[in-house]
Scaffold this motif. Sequence first.
Motif, mmCIF file in Angstrom:
data_model
loop_
_atom_site.group_PDB
_atom_site.id
_atom_site.type_symbol
_atom_site.label_atom_id
_atom_site.label_comp_id
_atom_site.label_asym_id
_atom_site.label_seq_id
_atom_site.Cartn_x
_atom_site.Cartn_y
_atom_site.Cartn_z
ATOM 1 N N UNK A 40 34.102 33.267 -23.350
ATOM 2 C CA UNK A 40 35.181 33.307 -24.341
ATOM 3 C C UNK A 40 34.898 32.348 -25.501
ATOM 4 N N UNK A 41 34.494 31.119 -25.179
ATOM 5 C CA UNK A 41 34.130 30.134 -26.201
ATOM 6 C C UNK A 41 33.068 29.207 -25.630
ATOM 7 N N UNK A 42 32.413 28.495 -26.528
ATOM 8 C CA UNK A 42 31.484 27.461 -26.097
ATOM 9 C C UNK A 42 31.505 26.340 -27.119
ATOM 10 N N UNK A 43 31.186 25.153 -26.654
ATOM 11 C CA UNK A 43 31.158 23.974 -27.517
ATOM 12 C C UNK A 43 29.856 23.244 -27.270
ATOM 13 N N UNK A 44 29.147 22.941 -28.341
ATOM 14 C CA UNK A 44 27.849 22.289 -28.239
ATOM 15 C C UNK A 44 27.948 20.851 -28.727
ATOM 16 N N UNK A 45 27.445 19.942 -27.922
ATOM 17 C CA UNK A 45 27.355 18.532 -28.297
ATOM 18 C C UNK A 45 25.881 18.185 -28.408
ATOM 19 N N UNK A 46 25.455 17.727 -29.575
ATOM 20 C CA UNK A 46 24.063 17.344 -29.789
ATOM 21 C C UNK A 46 23.900 15.886 -29.359
ATOM 22 N N UNK A 47 22.944 15.628 -28.502
ATOM 23 C CA UNK A 47 22.700 14.282 -27.987
ATOM 24 C C UNK A 47 21.953 13.473 -29.043
ATOM 25 N N UNK A 48 22.516 12.322 -29.405
ATOM 26 C CA UNK A 48 21.878 11.440 -30.370
ATOM 27 C C UNK A 48 20.884 10.499 -29.703
#
Length: 172
Positions: free
Chosen positions: A150-158
Motif C-alpha cells: 500500500x505504501x513504503x517509506x525509505x530512510x537513507x542511512x547517513x
Amino acid sequence: MSASNPRSSGRSRGRSTRTLDSFDRAILRILQEDNHTPQRTIAERVNLSPAAVQRRIAAMEASGVIAANVAIVSPEAFHPTITMVVEVHIKNDRSTVVEPLKALFRGTKEIQQCYFVTGAGGFILVMNVPSMPYYEALARRLFADNESVTTYRTLVVLDLVKTGTAIEIPEE
C-alpha cells in the motif's frame, strides 16, 4: 563468531534443545568477537582442554546454536553503496499476501535484512544499493508497482554507527 542469520535463507528460526553451560557461553562470547580465535587460545581462556573446546563447538554447530560461520564483507569493499532502511506497508496480513512478499524479498540480492513486523508496517528492510537511480528502479519494481504494497517509506542511512550480528549471551 560472525553468524549469518538462518532466517536470511528462508529457514525457520528454531531453538536448540542443547543446554548451554558456563563453558559453552564463554566459548560463544569469544567466537562472536573473533571466529578465527585458535581453539587452544579459547581453551586457555575458559580453562578447558583444546579437545573439549573442539567437541563443544562441534556440538553447538550440530545442534544449531552456532547457525553459521561466515565472513562479513564491507559494503565498501567493491564499490560505494547507499544503505537504506525501508518500511513497507502491505494491504493485509493474510498469508496469500505475506508469503509471496517474503519470497520476493528473500530473493532480492540488494535486501540484506528483512523483518516481518507487527504494527502498522508489514516489513522492515535493510538494503544496499549502488546509487539513487538504481534504488528508484528497484523501489518501483518491489514496492510502487506491487499490488500487495500500500505504501513504503525509505530512510537513507547517513552513517553506519553500529552494525553487527553478535547476540548477548546471558550468564547462566
